[in-house]
Design a protein around this motif. Sequence first.
Motif, PDB file in Angstrom:
ATOM      1  N   VAL A  58       0.830  -1.204   0.000  1.00 51.81           N
ATOM      2  CA  VAL A  58       0.000   0.000   0.000  1.00 51.81           C
ATOM      3  C   VAL A  58       0.864   1.252   0.000  1.00 51.81           C
ATOM      4  O   VAL A  58       2.024   1.229   0.420  1.00 51.81           O
ATOM      5  N   LYS A  59       0.275   2.342  -0.464  1.00 48.93           N
ATOM      6  CA  LYS A  59       0.966   3.642  -0.434  1.00 48.93           C
ATOM      7  C   LYS A  59       0.257   4.539   0.569  1.00 48.93           C
ATOM      8  O   LYS A  59      -0.952   4.753   0.480  1.00 48.93           O
ATOM      9  N   VAL A  60       1.027   5.031   1.541  1.00 45.88           N
ATOM     10  CA  VAL A  60       0.500   5.990   2.511  1.00 45.88           C
ATOM     11  C   VAL A  60       1.075   7.354   2.140  1.00 45.88           C
ATOM     12  O   VAL A  60       2.296   7.518   2.063  1.00 45.88           O
TER      13      VAL A  60
ATOM     14  N   VAL B  52      12.694   5.714  -9.844  1.00 46.68           N
ATOM     15  CA  VAL B  52      11.913   6.966  -9.906  1.00 46.68           C
ATOM     16  C   VAL B  52      10.423   6.659 -10.022  1.00 46.68           C
ATOM     17  O   VAL B  52      10.026   5.575 -10.446  1.00 46.68           O
ATOM     18  N   VAL B  53       9.628   7.666  -9.663  1.00 48.82           N
ATOM     19  CA  VAL B  53       8.195   7.666  -9.973  1.00 48.82           C
ATOM     20  C   VAL B  53       8.086   8.296 -11.353  1.00 48.82           C
ATOM     21  O   VAL B  53       8.711   9.328 -11.602  1.00 48.82           O
ATOM     22  N   CYS B  54       7.348   7.689 -12.258  1.00 46.71           N
ATOM     23  CA  CYS B  54       7.246   8.276 -13.600  1.00 46.71           C
ATOM     24  C   CYS B  54       5.974   7.794 -14.282  1.00 46.71           C
ATOM     25  O   CYS B  54       5.258   6.933 -13.763  1.00 46.71           O
TER      26      CYS B  54
ATOM     27  N   ASP C 183      -9.128  12.842 -12.220  1.00 44.17           N
ATOM     28  CA  ASP C 183      -8.328  14.015 -12.585  1.00 44.17           C
ATOM     29  C   ASP C 183      -7.026  13.650 -13.300  1.00 44.17           C
ATOM     30  O   ASP C 183      -6.187  14.499 -13.530  1.00 44.17           O
ATOM     31  N   GLN C 184      -6.834  12.356 -13.627  1.00 40.78           N
ATOM     32  CA  GLN C 184      -5.618  11.961 -14.341  1.00 40.78           C
ATOM     33  C   GLN C 184      -5.771  12.359 -15.815  1.00 40.78           C
ATOM     34  O   GLN C 184      -6.851  12.226 -16.385  1.00 40.78           O
ATOM     35  N   VAL C 185      -4.720  12.852 -16.429  1.00 44.60           N
ATOM     36  CA  VAL C 185      -4.818  13.311 -17.806  1.00 44.60           C
ATOM     37  C   VAL C 185      -4.538  12.161 -18.783  1.00 44.60           C
ATOM     38  O   VAL C 185      -5.374  11.797 -19.598  1.00 44.60           O
TER      39      VAL C 185
ATOM     40  N   VAL D 252       0.975   2.122  -9.319  1.00 43.75           N
ATOM     41  CA  VAL D 252       0.271   2.689  -8.166  1.00 43.75           C
ATOM     42  C   VAL D 252      -1.172   2.910  -8.583  1.00 43.75           C
ATOM     43  O   VAL D 252      -1.441   3.646  -9.538  1.00 43.75           O
ATOM     44  N   VAL D 253      -2.097   2.251  -7.892  1.00 45.92           N
ATOM     45  CA  VAL D 253      -3.506   2.320  -8.267  1.00 45.92           C
ATOM     46  C   VAL D 253      -4.331   2.754  -7.066  1.00 45.92           C
ATOM     47  O   VAL D 253      -4.292   2.104  -6.019  1.00 45.92           O
ATOM     48  N   GLY D 254      -5.049   3.863  -7.213  1.00 40.03           N
ATOM     49  CA  GLY D 254      -5.889   4.359  -6.126  1.00 40.03           C
ATOM     50  C   GLY D 254      -7.356   4.082  -6.377  1.00 40.03           C
ATOM     51  O   GLY D 254      -7.855   2.971  -6.167  1.00 40.03           O
ATOM     52  N   ARG D 255      -8.057   5.120  -6.886  1.00 43.75           N
ATOM     53  CA  ARG D 255      -9.515   5.054  -7.012  1.00 43.75           C
ATOM     54  C   ARG D 255     -10.074   3.849  -7.775  1.00 43.75           C
ATOM     55  O   ARG D 255     -11.136   3.344  -7.394  1.00 43.75           O
ATOM     56  N   PRO D 256      -9.403   3.347  -8.834  1.00 44.22           N
ATOM     57  CA  PRO D 256      -9.990   2.169  -9.503  1.00 44.22           C
ATOM     58  C   PRO D 256     -10.172   0.986  -8.542  1.00 44.22           C
ATOM     59  O   PRO D 256     -11.016   0.113  -8.777  1.00 44.22           O
ATOM     60  N   ILE D 257      -9.400   0.954  -7.436  1.00 44.44           N
ATOM     61  CA  ILE D 257      -9.571  -0.113  -6.446  1.00 44.44           C
ATOM     62  C   ILE D 257     -10.343   0.412  -5.231  1.00 44.44           C
ATOM     63  O   ILE D 257     -11.341  -0.192  -4.821  1.00 44.44           O
TER      64      ILE D 257
HETATM   65  O1  C5P Z   1      -6.697   7.372  -7.585  1.00 44.70           O
HETATM   66  P1  C5P Z   1      -5.491   7.307  -8.472  1.00 44.70           P
HETATM   67  O2  C5P Z   1      -5.235   5.949  -9.075  1.00 44.70           O
HETATM   68  O3  C5P Z   1      -5.467   8.416  -9.510  1.00 44.70           O
HETATM   69  O4  C5P Z   1      -4.285   7.570  -7.464  1.00 44.70           O
HETATM   70  C1  C5P Z   1      -2.945   7.666  -7.890  1.00 44.70           C
HETATM   71  C2  C5P Z   1      -2.052   7.902  -6.729  1.00 44.70           C
HETATM   72  O5  C5P Z   1      -0.743   8.154  -7.231  1.00 44.70           O
HETATM   73  C3  C5P Z   1      -2.423   9.112  -5.870  1.00 44.70           C
HETATM   74  O6  C5P Z   1      -2.018   8.826  -4.531  1.00 44.70           O
HETATM   75  C4  C5P Z   1      -1.567  10.213  -6.447  1.00 44.70           C
HETATM   76  O7  C5P Z   1      -1.251  11.212  -5.524  1.00 44.70           O
HETATM   77  C5  C5P Z   1      -0.318   9.453  -6.856  1.00 44.70           C
HETATM   78  N1  C5P Z   1       0.474  10.077  -7.907  1.00 44.70           N
HETATM   79  C6  C5P Z   1      -0.026  10.378  -9.163  1.00 44.70           C
HETATM   80  N2  C5P Z   1       0.775  10.953 -10.102  1.00 44.70           N
HETATM   81  C7  C5P Z   1       2.056  11.249  -9.818  1.00 44.70           C
HETATM   82  C8  C5P Z   1       2.583  10.949  -8.561  1.00 44.70           C
HETATM   83  C9  C5P Z   1       1.749  10.358  -7.616  1.00 44.70           C
HETATM   84  O8  C5P Z   1      -1.177  10.091  -9.448  1.00 44.70           O
HETATM   85  N3  C5P Z   1       2.833  11.757 -10.741  1.00 44.70           N
END
Ligand code: C5P
Length: 236
Positions: A31-33, A159-161, A193-195, A212-217
């Motif tokens: 998980v991501k906190v 990196v995050v990318c 709000d993701q583009v 990293v997956v948030g709202r879809p889950i």
């Molecule tokens: O809900 P969703 O799948 O859009 O969540 C994505 C997660 O990844 C959120 O916690 C958001 O802050 C994070 N994140 C992102 N884009 C980035 C870095 C982090 O969406 N470039």
Amino acid sequence: MPKAVIVALDFPNKQETLAFLNQFTEEKLFVKVGMELFYSEGPAIIREIKSRGHHIFLDLKLHDIPNTVEKAMSVLATLEVDMVNVHAAGTIDMMAAALKGLTNQAAKQSKKRPLIIAVTQLTSTDEARMQKDLLISSSLEETVKVYAQNAKTAGLDGVVCSPHEVQMIHEVCGADFLTVTPGIRFLDNDKDDQVRVTTPEKAKQLGSDFIVVGRPITKAKDPVLAYKNCQQAFLK
Ligand code: C5P
């Protein structure tokens, strides 16, 4: 660490976080906190999640003078999380100091050092804004590439990318350099709000190491099923 789906726990408090995690009776999650949950609940929420056997990416994006970041990372290492991050904009010296703080503290505790990755440019910053507000005259792609190389030079793990940058980053920093990619959506999801979004299948194909997956889950009707489907699509 093997490839994994990281579930973003973007909840405001412990109560909602545990209500979500309680649905997962068998699965051990990664998980991501982030800042919201950590700043509202403090280190206790990390201990609580860890006691349930889940892995944790503590996403606090540190950015300060090297000495301060080194000391802050020593503290985060005591929480025994699995992954932490910093802003590459803090410079190579700052990233190296972050790594030193983590490494020394982990050694003191005879524990494994958490992985440490860098944020290159936030996806909320587009090229025009980066050039105008941050006075960076290079292209966004060149900036992401050089910041990733700086992270590698500092000894960081990845990196995050965006999934679309994974191939370029693996080319310049090596296949072992980790890419952690948000902006994931299933075919039937809203983009929120993701583009630019990518499916788990596509992220796998592009070579992402972690998605990293948030709202879809977290907002799915059946979060456990959504998680299982996502894992199946990304890891199969
Ligand atoms: O809900 P969703 O799948 O859009 O969540 C994505 C997660 O990844 C959120 O916690 C958001 O802050 C994070 N994140 C992102 N884009 C980035 C870095 C982090 O969406 N470039």
